[in-house]
Structures are given as C-alpha cells and as structure tokens.
Design a protein around this motif. Structure first.
Motif, PDB file in Angstrom:
ATOM      1  N   ARG A 271      -7.416 -66.415  37.035  1.00 46.58           N
ATOM      2  CA  ARG A 271      -8.463 -65.828  37.857  1.00 46.58           C
ATOM      3  C   ARG A 271      -7.778 -64.959  39.078  1.00 46.58           C
ATOM      4  O   ARG A 271      -8.399 -64.060  39.264  1.00 46.58           O
TER       5      ARG A 271
ATOM      6  N   SER B 103     -16.279 -64.837  36.852  1.00 46.00           N
ATOM      7  CA  SER B 103     -15.766 -65.562  35.853  1.00 46.00           C
ATOM      8  C   SER B 103     -17.192 -66.123  35.212  1.00 46.00           C
ATOM      9  O   SER B 103     -17.911 -67.010  35.645  1.00 46.00           O
TER      10      SER B 103
ATOM     11  N   THR C 260     -18.082 -68.857  32.437  1.00 46.78           N
ATOM     12  CA  THR C 260     -17.260 -69.772  31.940  1.00 46.78           C
ATOM     13  C   THR C 260     -18.175 -70.723  30.896  1.00 46.78           C
ATOM     14  O   THR C 260     -19.276 -71.151  31.286  1.00 46.78           O
TER      15      THR C 260
ATOM     16  N   SER D 112     -15.063 -71.374  38.525  1.00 46.48           N
ATOM     17  CA  SER D 112     -15.927 -70.770  37.832  1.00 46.48           C
ATOM     18  C   SER D 112     -16.968 -70.007  38.667  1.00 46.48           C
ATOM     19  O   SER D 112     -17.473 -70.691  39.686  1.00 46.48           O
TER      20      SER D 112
ATOM     21  N   LEU E 173     -14.954 -61.595  33.259  1.00 48.01           N
ATOM     22  CA  LEU E 173     -13.842 -62.303  32.591  1.00 48.01           C
ATOM     23  C   LEU E 173     -14.600 -63.774  31.944  1.00 48.01           C
ATOM     24  O   LEU E 173     -15.377 -64.330  32.424  1.00 48.01           O
TER      25      LEU E 173
END
Ligand code: 13P
Ligand code: SF4
Length: 334
Positions: A111, A119, A121, A133, A156
């Motif tokens: 990260r 993020s 997740t 996250s 991501l």
C-alpha cells in the motif's frame, strides 16, 4: 495401554445433532454455515449463505453465541461486527489460502508503494489486513462497489488476482493486483472442462470469480456462491457444470432435485481435489465440542477491531440489501 473394543465407534450423527440442538438452546447460540460446509452442517445451521450474507447475519443476530461453520476470516468478521458476542469456530486451523498469501506487513508495504490508490480488499483476508484497507468487498458486491468509485481514482485490489483480473475486465478499470489465489479454484482443468462440456453439450457452466481466466472464459454465468445458486435454480436447463467448491451442490440438489449438477473436474480429471481443505476441517463432532466448551474462541484486540471494522462498515453501507439475492436456503432439518 487401553485396547480399543472391536467395532467401537464414536457417537452417531443423529446423537451429535440431538446434542447440538440441546446445546444451542442452552447457550442461546446461532449457527451460521457457508455453502462450502458439509451438507450435514448446512442442514442444521440456522442460516446458510455466502460471505456477504453471513457478514450481514453476523451483524444482526441477537444470540449470545455465534458458531461460525466456515473459515477463520469469516468468524473474525462476525467478531469484528459483534464484539459483545462469543464467536466460536469448530476448528481454528480452518484458514484460507488467500488469507495466507497476504501477510499484513507485506500488504502495508504494498500500500505504501501505491499511496494514490484506494484499496479494495476481498473479505478473504485476515483482520490485520483489513486494518490496512479502505473498503472490503465480497464476490457478491464487488462490481457494485467499484461502480461507485470515481473513474479517475486508481484502484488496488487484493488478495485475489483472479477475482481482480475478472473485475478489471468487467469494469474496464485499470487495477494494481496483489498476486494471491485460491488453491481450490486454481485446480480446475481447462482441458477436462472442455471434455466435460463436449459430453454434456446443453449444460451451462457456472463459475466462481476466484477461478482463473482460462476457466471463466468458458462460463455461462460468473458469480458468488449465492449468485451461482440463484442462476441454477432459475435456469430452464436440466444439467449444469459447477466450477466452484462442490459443497454448494448440496443446496442445489435440495432445491432442484430433478436437475443434475456436475462438479467441474480438476487436473487430469481427478475428483475431490476441488474440496476446500480448510472448510472440510469442520465436522459435526467439532461443532458439538465448540458449542459445549465455547472454544476455540475468536479474540481481537479493540484497537485492531475498530480499525478492521471501518472498511467493513463502508462495504455494508455501499452494498444494496438485495445484493446477494439469497435463495431460501436456511437449513434446519428438525
Ligand atoms: P462467496 O462470498 O461467493 O461465498 O465466496 C467465499 C469463498 O471463500 C469462495 O471461495
Ligand atoms: Fe479460501 Fe479457497 Fe477455501 Fe474459499 S475455497 S475458503 S478462497 S481456500
């Protein structure tokens, strides 16, 4: 040394189920089961569902005890959302290869290398990874959540590269992917799947997005466990090829006894290689024991719990309540 008596066996399933039923009343417990659990466990659960269903159920139940028949990250989610309840898991070794692929320290460093990325997740990760996250996703709500993220916001996605690859293709979004995968869904064989499809030409293929692209490319339907279940129940077809953990076939067969469900084959046509070894650790006997002893119990320190809860709350806020479209599969057979 004690010599075992010839023919001596453990308690019968019927005895274990009777004991579990007495214990659950005495302890004011609710039993939650994932679709990949053994059919006998699904049948006695108060609620059977996918990861999103089970997270919601965990947040809403008023029981004192949650017995989570699934894997450890699922039971952790229940504890994160219901800290005042005792949450037990029949076998604490019931982990997940996706969780194992993503250690929290490595994820935090990953990260840090992508400071501009949000993020997303996958819920199949440890509580510690959740603390790093922004938003948790499940295979039921991932598409819906991505659609709410501004187009210029880089994403991501961790830890499942196959789910990430599938979502990147579906949404047209560029994503940085963590290179994790599920050992169960990775073992389907494309060659054997094509052979099976040739032998069953009218049978649609339903696949979980944890499968690699070379399997998903053959699928007529891709979705979470509850979405696959809904697809086969609503389809007019008589035979289906199921590319996910075969435990889910139990609910399919119960709801549609006249349809035929064939588990997608593993490498070289071997069978049983697509059973999740972690889910399979939970047994009726261990379920009885964990209810009786209230152990093994899930514990998370308050600071980590709050940090892990924030991205889970964001997920629940961003997911429509009808997202999982759960068919009526809550189990109790007594
Ligand atoms: P679902 O959310 O589709 O139930 O998936 C959970 C899981 O672990 C799949 O392997
Ligand atoms: Fe984890 Fe795969 Fe088992 Fe699901 S099937 S719990 S992703 S190892």
């Amino acid at each position: 040394m004690s010599i075992p008596l010839t023919g001596q066996t453990g308690p019968s399933d019927a005895d274990l189920i009777a004991e579990i039923n007495l214990l659950r009343k005495a302890k004011n417990a609710v039993i939650l089961a994932h679709y990949y659990q053994d059919g006998k466990i699904q049948d006695l659960a108060d609620f059977v569902g996918d990861s999103l269903d089970l997270s919601r159920k965990a947040a809403s139940t008023d029981a004192d005890v949650i017995v989570f028949c699934g894997v450890r990250f699922m039971a952790e989610v229940a504890k994160i959302l219901s800290p005042e309840k005792t949450v037990v898991l029949p076998d604490m070794e019931a982990g997940c290869s996706l969780e194992d692929s993503c250690p929290a320290d490595d994820f935090a460093a990953f990260r840090a290398r992508h400071p501009d990325h949000i993020s997303l997740t996958y819920i199949n990760c440890s509580a510690a990874v959740k603390t790093h996250s922004d938003i948790i996703i499940t295979s039921s709500n991932a598409r819906h959540i991505i659609d709410q993220i501004p187009k210029d916001q880089p994403i991501l996605l961790a830890p499942d590269q196959h789910l990430g690859g599938y979502l990147a293709k579906e949404t047209g979004r560029d994503m940085v992917l963590w290179p994790g995968s599920c050992i169960v869904h990775e073992r389907f064989s494309e060659k054997e799947l094509i052979k099976l499809k040739t032998e069953n030409p009218g049978a649609p293929i339903a696949a979980h997005p944890e499968c690699p692209a070379h399997i998903l490319n053959h699928a007529d339907h891709v979705g979470s466990t509850s979405s696959i279940l809904k697809f086969v129940l609503e389809s007019e077809a008589e035979t289906f090829i199921i590319a996910t953990e075969p435990g889910i076939i139990h609910q399919m067969q119960k709801s549609s006894p006249d349809k035929k469900f064939i588990g997608a084959p593993g490498m070289d046509g071997e069978c049983n290689c697509n059973q999740c070894p972690f889910m399979a650790l939970n047994t009726l006997e261990k379920l009885r024991d964990c209810l009786r002893d209230l152990s093994p119990v899930i514990e998370i320190n308050e600071q980590d719990r709050l940090a892990a809860k924030a991205p889970l709350d964001r997920m629940l806020e961003m997911s429509p309540t009808m997202a999982s479209n759960r068919p009526p599969t809550s189990g109790r057979a007594y």
